[in-house]
Enzyme design. Sequence first.
Site, PDB file in Angstrom:
ATOM      1  N   MET A 123     -76.764  23.773 -12.477  1.00 55.42           N
ATOM      2  CA  MET A 123     -76.224  25.130 -12.457  1.00 55.42           C
ATOM      3  C   MET A 123     -74.810  25.133 -11.897  1.00 55.42           C
ATOM      4  O   MET A 123     -74.555  24.535 -10.852  1.00 55.42           O
ATOM      5  CB  MET A 123     -77.168  26.020 -11.621  1.00 55.42           C
ATOM      6  CG  MET A 123     -76.734  27.466 -11.541  1.00 55.42           C
ATOM      7  SD  MET A 123     -76.675  28.248 -13.193  1.00 55.42           S
ATOM      8  CE  MET A 123     -75.312  29.373 -12.954  1.00 55.42           C
ATOM      9  N   GLU A 124     -73.939  25.861 -12.597  1.00 56.66           N
ATOM     10  CA  GLU A 124     -72.502  25.810 -12.341  1.00 56.66           C
ATOM     11  C   GLU A 124     -71.992  26.753 -11.264  1.00 56.66           C
ATOM     12  O   GLU A 124     -70.803  27.121 -11.297  1.00 56.66           O
ATOM     13  CB  GLU A 124     -71.771  26.122 -13.658  1.00 56.66           C
ATOM     14  CG  GLU A 124     -71.904  27.590 -14.152  1.00 56.66           C
ATOM     15  CD  GLU A 124     -72.996  27.825 -15.194  1.00 56.66           C
ATOM     16  OE1 GLU A 124     -73.961  27.041 -15.221  1.00 56.66           O
ATOM     17  OE2 GLU A 124     -72.886  28.796 -15.956  1.00 56.66           O
TER      18      GLU A 124
ATOM     19  N   GLU B  23     -71.251  21.016 -16.159  1.00 55.15           N
ATOM     20  CA  GLU B  23     -71.163  22.003 -15.067  1.00 55.15           C
ATOM     21  C   GLU B  23     -69.727  22.123 -14.579  1.00 55.15           C
ATOM     22  O   GLU B  23     -69.259  23.220 -14.261  1.00 55.15           O
ATOM     23  CB  GLU B  23     -72.098  21.631 -13.912  1.00 55.15           C
ATOM     24  CG  GLU B  23     -73.562  21.412 -14.303  1.00 55.15           C
ATOM     25  CD  GLU B  23     -74.166  22.506 -15.164  1.00 55.15           C
ATOM     26  OE1 GLU B  23     -73.752  23.672 -15.034  1.00 55.15           O
ATOM     27  OE2 GLU B  23     -75.046  22.193 -16.000  1.00 55.15           O
TER      28      GLU B  23
ATOM     29  N   GLU C 254     -72.062  28.876 -23.060  1.00 52.75           N
ATOM     30  CA  GLU C 254     -72.866  27.666 -23.236  1.00 52.75           C
ATOM     31  C   GLU C 254     -72.464  26.863 -24.475  1.00 52.75           C
ATOM     32  O   GLU C 254     -72.334  25.643 -24.418  1.00 52.75           O
ATOM     33  CB  GLU C 254     -74.358  27.995 -23.249  1.00 52.75           C
ATOM     34  CG  GLU C 254     -74.888  28.540 -21.914  1.00 52.75           C
ATOM     35  CD  GLU C 254     -74.605  27.651 -20.710  1.00 52.75           C
ATOM     36  OE1 GLU C 254     -74.238  26.473 -20.898  1.00 52.75           O
ATOM     37  OE2 GLU C 254     -74.750  28.139 -19.568  1.00 52.75           O
TER      38      GLU C 254
ATOM     39  N   GLU D 157     -78.943  32.228 -11.962  1.00 57.04           N
ATOM     40  CA  GLU D 157     -78.852  32.525 -13.375  1.00 57.04           C
ATOM     41  C   GLU D 157     -80.265  32.490 -13.968  1.00 57.04           C
ATOM     42  O   GLU D 157     -81.006  31.557 -13.661  1.00 57.04           O
ATOM     43  CB  GLU D 157     -77.975  31.513 -14.111  1.00 57.04           C
ATOM     44  CG  GLU D 157     -77.739  31.924 -15.550  1.00 57.04           C
ATOM     45  CD  GLU D 157     -76.793  30.989 -16.317  1.00 57.04           C
ATOM     46  OE1 GLU D 157     -76.395  29.944 -15.770  1.00 57.04           O
ATOM     47  OE2 GLU D 157     -76.481  31.326 -17.454  1.00 57.04           O
TER      48      GLU D 157
HETATM   49  N1  TRP Z   1     -76.060  27.660 -16.833  1.00 51.72           N
HETATM   50  C1  TRP Z   1     -76.871  26.494 -16.679  1.00 51.72           C
HETATM   51  C2  TRP Z   1     -76.218  25.421 -17.513  1.00 51.72           C
HETATM   52  O1  TRP Z   1     -76.165  25.470 -18.680  1.00 51.72           O
HETATM   53  C3  TRP Z   1     -78.278  26.687 -17.152  1.00 51.72           C
HETATM   54  C4  TRP Z   1     -79.303  26.985 -16.114  1.00 51.72           C
HETATM   55  C5  TRP Z   1     -79.534  26.288 -14.989  1.00 51.72           C
HETATM   56  C6  TRP Z   1     -80.290  27.977 -16.146  1.00 51.72           C
HETATM   57  N2  TRP Z   1     -80.609  26.820 -14.341  1.00 51.72           N
HETATM   58  C7  TRP Z   1     -81.079  27.860 -15.028  1.00 51.72           C
HETATM   59  C8  TRP Z   1     -80.587  28.976 -17.037  1.00 51.72           C
HETATM   60  C9  TRP Z   1     -82.168  28.691 -14.781  1.00 51.72           C
HETATM   61  C10 TRP Z   1     -81.651  29.831 -16.798  1.00 51.72           C
HETATM   62  C11 TRP Z   1     -82.413  29.691 -15.681  1.00 51.72           C
HETATM   63  O2  TRP Z   1     -75.671  24.499 -17.025  1.00 51.72           O
HETATM   64 ZN    ZN Z   2     -74.189  25.447 -19.296  1.00 48.94          ZN
END
Ligand code: TRP
Ligand code: ZN
Length: 886
Positions: A279-280, A314, A336, A138
């Site tokens: 990260m999910e 997550e 989010e 992501e």
């Molecule tokens: N989706 C992730 C969260 O909110 C956010 C995230 C994790 C992210 N790593 C990233 C966003 C790297 C941009 C780039 O839990």
């Molecule tokens: Zn998130």
Amino acid sequence: MNTVETIQPVIQSAIQLAPATILLSEYRPPAFFITQTDLHFELDPLATLVTAQLQLQRNHEHSEKDLVLQGEQLELLSVSLNGALLQPPQYQLASGSLRIVDAPDEFVLIIKTRIQPANNTALEGLYISGGNFCTQCEAEGFRRITYYLDRPDVLSRFTVEIHADQQQYPVLLSNGNRMASGQNGAKHWVRWQDPFPKPAYLFALVAGDLQSVNDTFVTRSQRTVSLQIFVQAHNVDKCAHAMASLKRAMAWDEQRCQLEYDLDIYMIVAVDDFNMGAMENKGLNIFNSKFVLAKAETATDSDFEHIEGVIGHEYFHNWSGNRVTCRDWFQLSLKEGLTVFRDQEFSADVGSRAIKRIDDVRMLRTAQFAEDAGPMAHPIRPESYIEINNFYTVTVYEKGAEVIRMQHTLLGEAGFQKGLALYFQRHDGQAVTCDDFVSAMETANNIDLTQFKRWYSQAGTPSLMVSDHYDAAQKTYTLYMQQHCAVTPGQIDKQAFVIPVALGLLSETGVELLPTQIVSLAEAAQTFVYTNISEKPIPSLLRNFSAPVKLQYAYTDAQLEILAQYDTDSFNRFEAMQRLSEKTINQLLALAQQAQDLQVPENYSNLLNSILNETKTDPALIAEMISLPSERYLMEQHSIIPLDDLLAVRKKLQRVIGKRLYSALREKYDEMASADYHVDGISIARRRLRNVCLNYLVATERQDAIELCLLQYRHANNMTDQLAALALLANVDGVMRFDILDDFYAQWQHDGLVLDKWFAVQATAQLPDTLMRVKALMANPTFSLSNPNKVRALIGAFCMNNPAGFHAKDGSAYVFLADILWQLEEKNPQVAARIVSAFNAWRRFDEGRQILMREQLERLLNKPGLSRDVYEIVSRALLPVPSSVI
Ligand code: TRP
Ligand code: ZN
């Protein structure tokens, strides 16, 4: 007015090379769908071979004939279509894309690429952390793994086969279920299959020498889910809290939101090098180790709380994010904002609701209100961006969560849950928009939220101005409410927001005359009349901070004193006390500016004293109430920041309180001591209050206080107490602080996460030699510009959380930051762009500082080959502002 307005030429020259802006209005559905994705990896740090077999299908609603795939930092080895190798001009390779000319309606594409994970310093795509392979896709990292339709509205079924050296990489993980494995000489392989179609940003792969901590969770439909947390061997003793948090989160989502986990396995991997928190990825979350690892000796109470919150966050994404995802990245707040709201409610339900709210609002009002008042102001659903990574902001996340919370407030828990259920029922397996979410809320509740949706499209923090009138003869009480939202960059006209105002009324002796009710302000100005009010009331407005606005009501000190003591709403008790402290600071500020003696009103310190000594109040709430507003919060209240006086006055007030309340603080400090250590609500609350007391005691600079602090440092059996003492001692000028810092280093040099605290404590010290020390610390063998946690702990903390140090009058720290960014932005533009934001408020400082900051911004803007990430922040910071903003 602003005298520094001659920057047009600089921007003009940079605009020649300006990277492209992506617009929401230009969204188009994809020209092709990818129904199946089969990936094959031959892992090697310097030459990983990736084979992607894609099943493609034309989207007939689209006119584009060619297939255009995204790809970056890839070495293309071959492309074949339905088994036949392609040669240019059948395909065209450009920077950032691979075009398959005149593609058929349905076909199989096989793409072979080579990548270099060991040289990936941006930490996007496939990279190496601590000798192990891991991924971060992501928002647009997958295109650094293979050519792909790297956009969230292309959902595909994935299989992944990983081949790697068995000795070095005994653990091979990817999303979904483990289907098969085998041996091949020194190499082994594992095949994974994810039954749920997903966008590429949710792909994950991990390979390395990891140990797992295992547990199970039985879902409400009696399925047993295997839970695994993977860490390096020396960290297996620090996973218990994360595991317990995960199980609590799974149970909470079933109970409160009727949402059950959908795979038989849930894996979490902790890595030391990570750009964000966690990260999910479907079935395989990857976490910054900071949000997994904890034990009493190494983690503070707030670390424990953050771990629970992020683990929950997550996990909750599995529904709000993965099962239902975003159509495009402008809709980021869809997942989010909603998921932050869900994790906030989780933490509130399993811990203290009032304290959680106070902490969240504190963050919102310092970081998010500041963002909304500066050059990066954007709506929670932005309309344009250059680099999407720059829009993972406090606005999209925290204000996004406030916008969900307001819907919850307007609809009530039952109505909100009905809307949520309809949202998941309608959109399971789809990539949708913020409008789709609100529409589910509307249908389920039979309500029109058209005007409410302005919260999604208008940036800026509205002001809510309230005045009142009590008519004793008629026994009526009238509230006059008005709203106003300042201009933000690119948005001149603001229309009225729907603002839910939770309010109650108290008598002048503190008796509640009217319990909490919600009124909804929808016009620019509106009047609300209450009848049968027997005496002149004190309004308790915006209870629980029911809307992300700046409330203006001319409270007298006497009214605030009543609210602080008797309001039934804990948030507003805290808020009344903060307002009193702020008023006191403002009075002192006015005196300081006239070079007069600073007299702290007795009323104020007496009230602090009586709150400190309340016996039936949660110690954590007492701690929040007696703490002064933070420097950043106070700075946020001024359009031009009187930095030096403000910091001096706050410090002075702290010392006066410490002196006046010394014996009461000392007694409370002893009363809050505990024989043994526990991580439960009440123990955390007691430590919090105890350390707030210690802070005031040490602020007096009395020798016995410093000795008390030293004693706490030496005898602490947990990191909360040890670190609190260390942070205070690091601010006491003299050689002793170096001995203590050395002692801490000697004790913890083997633990990177604890050392991050050691770096941050020194970076935030309010002493004249701090910048020099920060520079020296960069030479410490454990520091590295390649590790985002270290960069944030030392450089981020200094630039963001040490206003006195960062804004040194001679501009030395500005030059220091720009020098670092010069190197950092080539290595890791995403992290560099976060830190360059320290300059965003430059127009709100005195002219001398403005000139010095602008100089560094211009220097960066003119750097040849500047990354898109840093370019976007710096160019926005330098743009002339609409005149009514300042
Ligand atoms: N989706 C992730 C969260 O909110 C956010 C995230 C994790 C992210 N790593 C990233 C966003 C790297 C941009 C780039 O839990
Ligand atoms: Zn998130």
